[in-house]
Design a protein around this motif. Structure first.
Motif, PDB file in Angstrom:
ATOM      1  N   LEU A 262       0.936  -1.225   0.253  1.00  0.00           N
ATOM      2  CA  LEU A 262       0.084  -0.415  -0.418  1.00  0.00           C
ATOM      3  C   LEU A 262       0.364   1.009  -0.072  1.00  0.00           C
ATOM      4  N   ILE A 263       1.980   1.053   0.919  1.00  0.00           N
ATOM      5  CA  ILE A 263       3.037   2.401   0.919  1.00  0.00           C
ATOM      6  C   ILE A 263       3.813   2.392  -0.427  1.00  0.00           C
ATOM      7  N   ASN A 264       4.043   1.178  -1.320  1.00  0.00           N
ATOM      8  CA  ASN A 264       5.104   2.125  -2.492  1.00  0.00           C
ATOM      9  C   ASN A 264       4.220   2.293  -3.359  1.00  0.00           C
ATOM     10  N   GLY A 265       2.807   2.652  -3.423  1.00  0.00           N
ATOM     11  CA  GLY A 265       1.739   2.809  -4.186  1.00  0.00           C
ATOM     12  C   GLY A 265       2.015   4.377  -3.932  1.00  0.00           C
ATOM     13  N   TYR A 266       2.772   5.226  -2.917  1.00  0.00           N
ATOM     14  CA  TYR A 266       2.244   6.582  -2.795  1.00  0.00           C
ATOM     15  C   TYR A 266       3.894   7.364  -3.311  1.00  0.00           C
ATOM     16  N   GLY A 267       5.156   6.278  -3.733  1.00  0.00           N
ATOM     17  CA  GLY A 267       6.016   7.216  -4.322  1.00  0.00           C
ATOM     18  C   GLY A 267       7.422   6.782  -3.549  1.00  0.00           C
ATOM     19  N   SER A 268       8.433   7.170  -4.106  1.00  0.00           N
ATOM     20  CA  SER A 268       9.912   6.887  -2.972  1.00  0.00           C
ATOM     21  C   SER A 268      10.011   7.559  -2.110  1.00  0.00           C
ATOM     22  N   SER A 269       9.377   8.848  -2.105  1.00  0.00           N
ATOM     23  CA  SER A 269      10.628   9.792  -1.317  1.00  0.00           C
ATOM     24  C   SER A 269       8.806   9.221   0.133  1.00  0.00           C
ATOM     25  N   VAL A 270       8.005   8.596  -0.064  1.00  0.00           N
ATOM     26  CA  VAL A 270       6.804   8.513   0.873  1.00  0.00           C
ATOM     27  C   VAL A 270       7.324   6.828   1.751  1.00  0.00           C
ATOM     28  N   ILE A 271       8.005   6.684   0.437  1.00  0.00           N
ATOM     29  CA  ILE A 271       8.928   4.975   0.809  1.00  0.00           C
ATOM     30  C   ILE A 271      10.136   5.121   2.189  1.00  0.00           C
ATOM     31  N   GLN A 348      17.223  14.594   1.872  1.00  0.00           N
ATOM     32  CA  GLN A 348      15.911  14.335   2.238  1.00  0.00           C
ATOM     33  C   GLN A 348      14.690  15.168   1.438  1.00  0.00           C
ATOM     34  N   THR A 349      13.978  14.746   0.514  1.00  0.00           N
ATOM     35  CA  THR A 349      13.174  15.864   0.182  1.00  0.00           C
ATOM     36  C   THR A 349      11.822  16.044   1.294  1.00  0.00           C
ATOM     37  N   ALA A 350      11.029  16.883   1.497  1.00  0.00           N
ATOM     38  CA  ALA A 350      10.254  17.213   2.101  1.00  0.00           C
ATOM     39  C   ALA A 350       9.328  16.317   2.397  1.00  0.00           C
ATOM     40  N   GLU A 351       8.870  15.589   1.159  1.00  0.00           N
ATOM     41  CA  GLU A 351       7.982  15.326   1.672  1.00  0.00           C
ATOM     42  C   GLU A 351       8.299  13.206   2.478  1.00  0.00           C
ATOM     43  N   ALA A 352       9.331  13.472   1.995  1.00  0.00           N
ATOM     44  CA  ALA A 352       9.757  12.513   2.897  1.00  0.00           C
ATOM     45  C   ALA A 352      10.113  12.182   4.793  1.00  0.00           C
ATOM     46  N   LEU A 353      10.820  13.302   4.667  1.00  0.00           N
ATOM     47  CA  LEU A 353      10.934  14.261   5.687  1.00  0.00           C
ATOM     48  C   LEU A 353       9.425  14.146   6.956  1.00  0.00           C
ATOM     49  N   ALA A 354       8.797  14.661   6.013  1.00  0.00           N
ATOM     50  CA  ALA A 354       7.420  15.344   6.957  1.00  0.00           C
ATOM     51  C   ALA A 354       6.539  13.765   6.977  1.00  0.00           C
ATOM     52  N   THR A 355       7.073  12.663   5.938  1.00  0.00           N
ATOM     53  CA  THR A 355       6.583  11.852   6.024  1.00  0.00           C
ATOM     54  C   THR A 355       6.875  10.551   7.430  1.00  0.00           C
ATOM     55  N   GLY A 356       8.338  10.813   7.657  1.00  0.00           N
ATOM     56  CA  GLY A 356       9.106  10.291   9.280  1.00  0.00           C
ATOM     57  C   GLY A 356       8.083  10.856   9.939  1.00  0.00           C
ATOM     58  N   PRO A 410     -10.117   8.158   2.707  1.00  0.00           N
ATOM     59  CA  PRO A 410     -10.238   9.857   3.013  1.00  0.00           C
ATOM     60  C   PRO A 410      -8.213  10.031   3.337  1.00  0.00           C
ATOM     61  N   PHE A 411      -7.331   9.270   4.166  1.00  0.00           N
ATOM     62  CA  PHE A 411      -6.686  10.436   4.383  1.00  0.00           C
ATOM     63  C   PHE A 411      -5.373   9.970   3.821  1.00  0.00           C
ATOM     64  N   GLY A 412      -5.568   9.340   3.196  1.00  0.00           N
ATOM     65  CA  GLY A 412      -4.117   8.720   2.013  1.00  0.00           C
ATOM     66  C   GLY A 412      -3.138   8.488   3.322  1.00  0.00           C
ATOM     67  N   SER A 413      -1.453   8.959   3.203  1.00  0.00           N
ATOM     68  CA  SER A 413      -0.787   7.798   3.913  1.00  0.00           C
ATOM     69  C   SER A 413      -0.934   8.035   5.410  1.00  0.00           C
ATOM     70  N   THR A 414      -1.595   9.135   5.670  1.00  0.00           N
ATOM     71  CA  THR A 414      -1.272   8.937   7.526  1.00  0.00           C
ATOM     72  C   THR A 414      -2.409   8.475   8.162  1.00  0.00           C
ATOM     73  N   GLY A 415      -3.682   7.927   7.132  1.00  0.00           N
ATOM     74  CA  GLY A 415      -4.685   6.831   7.591  1.00  0.00           C
ATOM     75  C   GLY A 415      -3.992   5.282   8.126  1.00  0.00           C
ATOM     76  N   ILE A 416      -3.009   5.160   6.831  1.00  0.00           N
ATOM     77  CA  ILE A 416      -1.939   4.037   6.632  1.00  0.00           C
ATOM     78  C   ILE A 416      -1.002   3.820   9.144  1.00  0.00           C
ATOM     79  N   TRP A 417      -0.951   4.895   8.951  1.00  0.00           N
ATOM     80  CA  TRP A 417      -0.140   4.822   9.969  1.00  0.00           C
ATOM     81  C   TRP A 417      -0.980   4.821  11.360  1.00  0.00           C
ATOM     82  N   MET A 418      -2.335   5.955  11.197  1.00  0.00           N
ATOM     83  CA  MET A 418      -3.836   5.330  12.154  1.00  0.00           C
ATOM     84  C   MET A 418      -3.562   4.291  12.927  1.00  0.00           C
ATOM     85  N   SER A 419      -3.859   3.540  11.544  1.00  0.00           N
ATOM     86  CA  SER A 419      -3.912   2.159  11.976  1.00  0.00           C
ATOM     87  C   SER A 419      -3.435   1.027  13.189  1.00  0.00           C
TER      88      SER A 419
END
Length: 442
Positions: A262-271, A348-356, A410-419
């Motif tokens: 599921l996470i891989n679908g958001y691209g290498s920065s999120v990964i 790091q990209t801003a997206e990678a940092l924010a995700t972590g 509804p929440f994108g990758s944030t919803g994954i972390w909430m689980s």
């Protein structure tokens, strides 16, 4: 070195027994984190190299899950036989375990080597990191026999009340791994392959030395009669504990694969951001699991000796330890997440940092909850209540995977972390309910 956990004040005994295991975890996680830090900072394409290692992680965890499941199965049986002072049968259990695991790990290595790229493609690994992920995974699986046997042998040491010997091996292996990481990646520029070969070499040396040491230690244990080198009867007994544990560990790893897909679908920065955060999260979870493993060995030995009241005292001591361990992890991950994630990537990209940072911020407050679950599960496992142990574990897993997919809409990758925290809370409630019901006494 070998220690009887059925005598002495439970709280003091458990703390003394667990402390070397904690130090082992620190060194183990340091070299796991060093892999990611060094490859993220010194590889030619740092963020993509880090993402490649992260994309391989859930697959490597499937292989590790089988090793850990076998570790748990043999540990319970050996601890109970040791607690009952049945040393002849205990030696038979050890040799039967080693021979069985050697055969199983060889088969899994062949299967894994043939299916590396297929597994990565099944996870929808992005094309820009696929080749690096395949390289890392192939080398890792090539050394799986060493990894498998090392984990099983150190599990035997722990079953015998010896938590110091695995510590010494792990310190040497971890420091060697970090040095080789630096040499292979920063100096020789092997990139992702470098961290994989560092693990392969250090794990192989540690495995061989651990097996030699175990053989020497067992010769010092006097028993009546000659133990069997291999026993089908003993294998069946070990399998009664090992198979549920392997299934439990494997289901968790399979669940992580679905989450990674599921996470891989958001691209290498999120990964990359997730890969950094999950390393830190794994550090915390492994510390709680280590306390649970100590409680498991303590429980098994005392149940083997028929001392059930000591089991309750051991759980109370374990829960206190888990709470104290959770405090620094919560403070660091919740308030200093930005600093921790920056360690892994030079640029790091801003997206990678924010995700972590977001992942750590969401899960850190619930470390106190998951510590209770893992420690209580250790008691259930050590008592042989494997059905309850599996139900409690799988409920958490199924909820996390299902909620990850549902909440991501509804929440994108944030919803994954909430689980994560939702699954932890419900799983902990179930584990505590099984303990209160007294299934471990049966």
């Amino acid at each position: 070195m070998i220690r009887d956990l059925t005598e002495g004040e439970p709280r003091i005994i458990l703390w003394q027994f667990t402390l070397p295991m904690f130090i082992s975890v620190i060194f183990q996680q340091l070299y796991n984190i060093a892999d990611s830090v060094i490859v993220g900072n010194f590889a030619a394409r740092g963020e993509e190299a880090l993402a490649a290692v992260g994309a391989s992680y859930p697959i490597t965890m499937i292989f590790m899950a089988i090793a850990l499941g076998c570790n748990v199965g043999c540990s319970v049986v050996i601890s109970q036989l040791f607690g009952a002072k049945n040393y002849r049968e205990m030696k038979t259990a050890v040799s039967t375990t080693v021979l069985s695991c050697l055969s199983l790990s060889a088969v899994l290595t062949v299967v894994g080597m043939l299916c590396c790229r297929m597994m990565l493609r099944a996870l929808h690994t992005p094309d820009n990191i696929l080749a690096d992920a395949d390289t890392y995974l192939s080398i890792y699986i090539g050394g799986f026999v060493f990894l498998f046997l090392y984990n099983v042998v150190t599990g035997v040491f722990t079953s015998l009340g010896d938590s110091k010997t695995p510590l010494y091996f792990l310190i040497g292996s971890s420091l060697g791994n970090i040095v080789l990481d630096w040499v292979f990646v920063a100096v020789m520029h092997w990139d992702v392959a470098g961290v994989a070969w560092a693990t392969f070499i250090c794990q192989g040396i540690a495995c061989i030395l651990a097996m030699i040491t175990l053989r020497t230690r067992l010769k010092m244990v006097v028993c009546e009669g000659k133990p069997d080198v291999f026993s089908v009867r003993m294998l069946r007994r070990i399998a009664m504990f090992a198979i549920p544990s392997v299934l439990q560990q494997s289901f968790v790893s399979v669940g992580n694969i679905f989450i990674q897909r599921l996470i891989n679908g958001y691209g290498s920065s999120v990964i990359a951001g997730y890969s950094s955060a999950i390393k830190i999260n794994t550090f915390a979870i492994t510390c709680f699991s280590t306390t649970g493993n100590a409680v498991s060995s303590f429980t098994a030995q005392n149940i083997g000796a028929g001392k059930h009241e000591r089991v309750k005292k051991g759980l109370r001591a374990g829960l206190l330890m888990g709470f104290l361990i959770g405090i620094p992890f919560f403070i660091l991950c919740f308030f200093q997440g930005d600093m921790l994630i920056r360690l892994f990537m030079k640029e790091q990209t801003a997206e990678a940092l924010a995700t972590g940072v977001q992942f750590l911020w969401i899960v850190a407050p619930f470390y106190f909850v998951i510590s209770m679950k893992l420690i209580t599960d250790g008691l259930l496992r050590g008592s042989g209540a494997m059905s309850s142990f599996m139900i409690a574990t799988l409920s958490d897993l199924i909820l996390r995977v299902a909620l990850g997919y549902i909440l991501s809409v509804p929440f994108g990758s944030t919803g994954i972390w909430m689980s994560w925290p939702i699954g932890w809370v419900l799983g902990t409630a179930l584990s505590l309910a099984f303990y209160a019901k007294g299934v471990w006494k049966r």
